[in-house]
Each structure stands twice: as C-alpha cells, then as structure tokens.
Enzyme design. Sequence first.
Site, PDB file in Angstrom:
ATOM      1  N   SER A 156       0.854  -1.206   0.000  1.00  0.00           N
ATOM      2  CA  SER A 156       0.000   0.000   0.000  1.00  0.00           C
ATOM      3  C   SER A 156       0.884   1.248   0.000  1.00  0.00           C
ATOM      4  O   SER A 156       2.076   1.173   0.283  1.00  0.00           O
ATOM      5  CB  SER A 156      -0.848  -0.041   1.274  1.00  0.00           C
ATOM      6  OG  SER A 156      -1.449   1.198   1.537  1.00  0.00           O
TER       7      SER A 156
ATOM      8  N   TYR B  50      -3.747  -0.353   9.779  1.00  0.00           N
ATOM      9  CA  TYR B  50      -3.513  -0.690   8.368  1.00  0.00           C
ATOM     10  C   TYR B  50      -2.061  -0.344   7.982  1.00  0.00           C
ATOM     11  O   TYR B  50      -1.376  -1.136   7.343  1.00  0.00           O
ATOM     12  CB  TYR B  50      -4.519   0.090   7.522  1.00  0.00           C
ATOM     13  CG  TYR B  50      -4.534  -0.228   6.053  1.00  0.00           C
ATOM     14  CD1 TYR B  50      -5.148  -1.390   5.578  1.00  0.00           C
ATOM     15  CD2 TYR B  50      -3.966   0.638   5.115  1.00  0.00           C
ATOM     16  CE1 TYR B  50      -5.190  -1.670   4.219  1.00  0.00           C
ATOM     17  CE2 TYR B  50      -4.008   0.363   3.760  1.00  0.00           C
ATOM     18  CZ  TYR B  50      -4.618  -0.793   3.315  1.00  0.00           C
ATOM     19  OH  TYR B  50      -4.663  -1.073   1.962  1.00  0.00           O
TER      20      TYR B  50
HETATM   21  P1  NAP Z   1     -11.673  -5.257  -1.287  1.00  0.00           P
HETATM   22  O1  NAP Z   1     -12.437  -4.692  -2.436  1.00  0.00           O
HETATM   23  O2  NAP Z   1     -12.174  -5.025   0.096  1.00  0.00           O
HETATM   24  O3  NAP Z   1     -11.348  -6.831  -1.491  1.00  0.00           O
HETATM   25  C1  NAP Z   1     -10.638  -7.576  -0.527  1.00  0.00           C
HETATM   26  C2  NAP Z   1     -11.163  -9.001  -0.514  1.00  0.00           C
HETATM   27  O4  NAP Z   1     -10.532  -9.754   0.541  1.00  0.00           O
HETATM   28  C3  NAP Z   1     -12.670  -9.045  -0.260  1.00  0.00           C
HETATM   29  O5  NAP Z   1     -13.283  -9.993  -1.105  1.00  0.00           O
HETATM   30  C4  NAP Z   1     -12.720  -9.483   1.192  1.00  0.00           C
HETATM   31  O6  NAP Z   1     -13.927 -10.055   1.606  1.00  0.00           O
HETATM   32  C5  NAP Z   1     -11.561 -10.462   1.237  1.00  0.00           C
HETATM   33  N1  NAP Z   1     -11.183 -10.804   2.599  1.00  0.00           N
HETATM   34  C6  NAP Z   1     -11.255 -10.015   3.702  1.00  0.00           C
HETATM   35  N2  NAP Z   1     -10.843 -10.699   4.782  1.00  0.00           N
HETATM   36  C7  NAP Z   1     -10.515 -11.940   4.361  1.00  0.00           C
HETATM   37  C8  NAP Z   1     -10.041 -13.104   5.016  1.00  0.00           C
HETATM   38  N3  NAP Z   1      -9.793 -13.133   6.331  1.00  0.00           N
HETATM   39  N4  NAP Z   1      -9.812 -14.226   4.279  1.00  0.00           N
HETATM   40  C9  NAP Z   1     -10.064 -14.230   2.948  1.00  0.00           C
HETATM   41  N5  NAP Z   1     -10.508 -13.159   2.277  1.00  0.00           N
HETATM   42  C10 NAP Z   1     -10.752 -12.025   2.968  1.00  0.00           C
HETATM   43  O7  NAP Z   1     -10.259  -4.666  -1.373  1.00  0.00           O
HETATM   44  P2  NAP Z   1      -9.403  -4.118  -2.609  1.00  0.00           P
HETATM   45  O8  NAP Z   1      -9.534  -2.659  -2.621  1.00  0.00           O
HETATM   46  O9  NAP Z   1      -9.627  -4.915  -3.843  1.00  0.00           O
HETATM   47  O10 NAP Z   1      -7.990  -4.454  -2.005  1.00  0.00           O
HETATM   48  C11 NAP Z   1      -7.305  -5.680  -2.195  1.00  0.00           C
HETATM   49  C12 NAP Z   1      -5.957  -5.558  -1.492  1.00  0.00           C
HETATM   50  O11 NAP Z   1      -5.290  -4.387  -1.986  1.00  0.00           O
HETATM   51  C13 NAP Z   1      -6.059  -5.356   0.021  1.00  0.00           C
HETATM   52  O12 NAP Z   1      -4.980  -6.034   0.639  1.00  0.00           O
HETATM   53  C14 NAP Z   1      -5.928  -3.852   0.193  1.00  0.00           C
HETATM   54  O13 NAP Z   1      -5.458  -3.497   1.445  1.00  0.00           O
HETATM   55  C15 NAP Z   1      -4.935  -3.541  -0.893  1.00  0.00           C
HETATM   56  N6  NAP Z   1      -4.917  -2.155  -1.355  1.00  0.00           N
HETATM   57  C16 NAP Z   1      -6.060  -1.528  -1.799  1.00  0.00           C
HETATM   58  C17 NAP Z   1      -5.961  -0.221  -2.287  1.00  0.00           C
HETATM   59  C18 NAP Z   1      -7.140   0.550  -2.804  1.00  0.00           C
HETATM   60  O14 NAP Z   1      -6.981   1.752  -3.029  1.00  0.00           O
HETATM   61  N7  NAP Z   1      -8.277  -0.043  -3.036  1.00  0.00           N
HETATM   62  C19 NAP Z   1      -4.732   0.409  -2.311  1.00  0.00           C
HETATM   63  C20 NAP Z   1      -3.616  -0.251  -1.826  1.00  0.00           C
HETATM   64  C21 NAP Z   1      -3.720  -1.541  -1.362  1.00  0.00           C
HETATM   65  P3  NAP Z   1     -15.056  -9.061   2.273  1.00  0.00           P
HETATM   66  O15 NAP Z   1     -15.709  -8.354   1.127  1.00  0.00           O
HETATM   67  O16 NAP Z   1     -15.975  -9.977   3.033  1.00  0.00           O
HETATM   68  O17 NAP Z   1     -14.304  -8.130   3.204  1.00  0.00           O
HETATM   69  C1  GCO Z   2      -7.004   5.211   3.102  1.00  0.00           C
HETATM   70  C2  GCO Z   2      -7.041   4.257   1.945  1.00  0.00           C
HETATM   71  C3  GCO Z   2      -5.693   3.653   1.662  1.00  0.00           C
HETATM   72  C4  GCO Z   2      -5.749   2.798   0.417  1.00  0.00           C
HETATM   73  C5  GCO Z   2      -4.482   2.205  -0.062  1.00  0.00           C
HETATM   74  C6  GCO Z   2      -3.468   3.229  -0.425  1.00  0.00           C
HETATM   75  O1  GCO Z   2      -7.933   5.189   3.894  1.00  0.00           O
HETATM   76  O2  GCO Z   2      -6.054   6.014   3.146  1.00  0.00           O
HETATM   77  O3  GCO Z   2      -7.995   3.249   2.106  1.00  0.00           O
HETATM   78  O4  GCO Z   2      -5.131   3.061   2.755  1.00  0.00           O
HETATM   79  O5  GCO Z   2      -6.712   1.780   0.501  1.00  0.00           O
HETATM   80  O6  GCO Z   2      -3.995   1.182   0.724  1.00  0.00           O
HETATM   81  O7  GCO Z   2      -2.411   2.631  -1.070  1.00  0.00           O
END
Ligand code: NAP
Ligand code: GCO
Length: 264
Positions: free
Chosen positions: A145, A158
């Site tokens: 992240s 986080y």
């Molecule tokens: P998301 O839309 O919330 O998808 C995450 C998935 O993981 C969901 O299907 C969730 O299920 C599942 N999950 C949660 N807890 C779990 C567990 N204990 N075991 C198995 N599966 C589980 O998130 P996303 O935005 O696609 O993010 C995916 C990854 O990228 C995460 O690690 C997030 O921190 C990271 N990330 C996201 C962003 C962003 O801007 N979106 C940026 C940087 C990093 P539920 O729907 O039931 O929670």
């Molecule tokens: C926040 C965001 C971030 C992003 C992501 C950034 O609340 O600042 O959710 O943490 O999800 O991980 O890279």
Amino acid sequence: MSNMFSLEGKVALITGASYGIGYAIAKAFAAAGATIVFNDIKQELVDKGLASYKADGIKAHGYVCDVTDEDKVNALVAQIEKEVGVIDILVNNAGIIKRIPMCEMTAAEFRQVIDIDLNGPFICSKAVIPSMIKKGHGKIINICSMMSELGRETVSAYAAAKGGLKMLTKNIASEYGEFNIQCNGIGPGYIATPQTAPLRERQPDGSRHPFDSFIIAKTPAARWGEAEDLGGPAVFLASDASNFVNGHILYVDGGILAYIGKQP
Ligand code: NAP
Ligand code: GCO
C-alpha cells in the site's frame, strides 16, 4: 519477447479475489495463460466471483477459506495441489482496512487488521513455500500500500500491517531466494474499489468528497487508479521476466510517492 511474460502452465492462487484488485490481477494472469485459483471468506462471495470469472470466459477454481486460519489454509493448499496442481504463484491480496482514530481504536480492532493484512500473508506464504522449493521455483506477490511508506489519520493498524508486509516481503526474498523463489510487493496507489468507495462518495450537493479531490491533487496522473492498472505489473512479477527481481516493492501509484503535491 512476449514469451518472457507468459504464465502458460502456471497455477496461481490469488487470495480474496472475488472482486476488486484481486479479481483484476487474476484476469490479467488468465490472459497471460495461468490457471486461476482464488479464495474468499464467504460462500456468497466465492459464488459471485465464480459467476464473474465465467462471464469473462475464465475457468476459475474458487474456495471458501479465511486466510487467518492456519489449519484451513494448509488444508486448502493440499486440496488445490490435489485438484488443480502445485501453486506456482501466490498473490496475498485479501485485506481489510478500519478507519478509526488511533486513540479510539480498540486493541481487538487493531489486532483484527494485523491478523488479516499481515498474519494472513505469513500463513499463506508458509503454506505454499515447501512445494515451491520442491518444484524448484515460485513467485509470491504481496499487495502492500501507500501505507507501507506513508501514514495518515485513522489508519494506524492498516499502516502498521502494510509496513510490516513490506518487510515480510524482503524477509521471504532473503530467506528463500536461494530456492529460486521471488517474493515482491505491489504497492497500489489510491484505487477505485469498494474498499475506497467511502472516500469517493459524492457530497449531498453533488460535489466531490474532499478526500477524492485531495487524492486527485496528490496524484501526478490526476486520477484514481483502476484495479486493471495493476494487471501488467502483477504479470511482470509473476512471470520469468522478473526472475532476478527479489524483495522489491513496485509502487503503482500514478506517481504519488514521487510528488510533493500541488502548490495551493
Ligand atoms: P476489497 O475490495 O475489500 O477486497 C478484498 C477481498 O478480501 C474481499 O473480497 C474481502 O472479503 C476479502 N477478505 C477479507 N478478509 C478476508 C479473510 N480473512 N480471508 C479471505 N478473504 C478475505 O479490497 P481491494 O480494494 O480490492 O484491495 C485488495 C488488497 O489491496 C487489500 O490487501 C488492500 O489493502 C490492498 N490495497 C487496496 C488499495 C485501494 O486503493 N483499493 C490500495 C492499496 C492496497 P469481504 O468483502 O468480506 O471483506
Ligand atoms: C485510506 C485508503 C488507503 C488505500 C491504499 C493506499 O484510507 O487512506 O484506504 O489506505 O486503501 O492502501 O495505497
């Protein structure tokens, strides 16, 4: 040249990949030739994921499994090896965020984020590494992240988890590099998924959420990322094109980490 990026014959497990970033990465892997395996925490999510993969013409294998439950993860990996094959590529994508000011956050809430976002990747990596060693190669990609590098209000757990995941990545690379296992991270910038939807909600008067405007001003690309923006970098880190890249975090952030921000 294109062969270098081929994932033909590879089995890829992407955790939490029913939708969002995990789904987009799985789609890119499938286009590069990989067999897709994913898990999610609930049957309804797995069913939703299976329907989406099918609609996209991808024959994916979906399982219910909580990444924090070590026995269940070990059983899942054994089942995948039997039903699909040895896992060549693991993407530790499943994750949650809780946006709560630190002094208002309970220790239980903090622990839950650390458990899913940091212990989960430890448990899943540990489960696949022995077979990767036997097979003579393996790729592990940890979804980090901006918060692996930066802090901000309300995301203490986080940031602690994602900072830890960056270091777990370097440690797996250090410990298992000699077995031809490459462990790298992808650090997405701000990506438009359900996880970030509350930060993009329109205001009652129809204007942008202040955080939405803040992110656009903070990103040289002047936009939120799409989950699909992560496909190419993930294929690179999963393929032979990155065989000497190890312990690296590839930030895919439209330039956020390079930028001081727009002057007021
Ligand atoms: P998301 O839309 O919330 O998808 C995450 C998935 O993981 C969901 O299907 C969730 O299920 C599942 N999950 C949660 N807890 C779990 C567990 N204990 N075991 C198995 N599966 C589980 O998130 P996303 O935005 O696609 O993010 C995916 C990854 O990228 C995460 O690690 C997030 O921190 C990271 N990330 C996201 C962003 C962003 O801007 N979106 C940026 C940087 C990093 P539920 O729907 O039931 O929670
Ligand atoms: C926040 C965001 C971030 C992003 C992501 C950034 O609340 O600042 O959710 O943490 O999800 O991980 O890279």
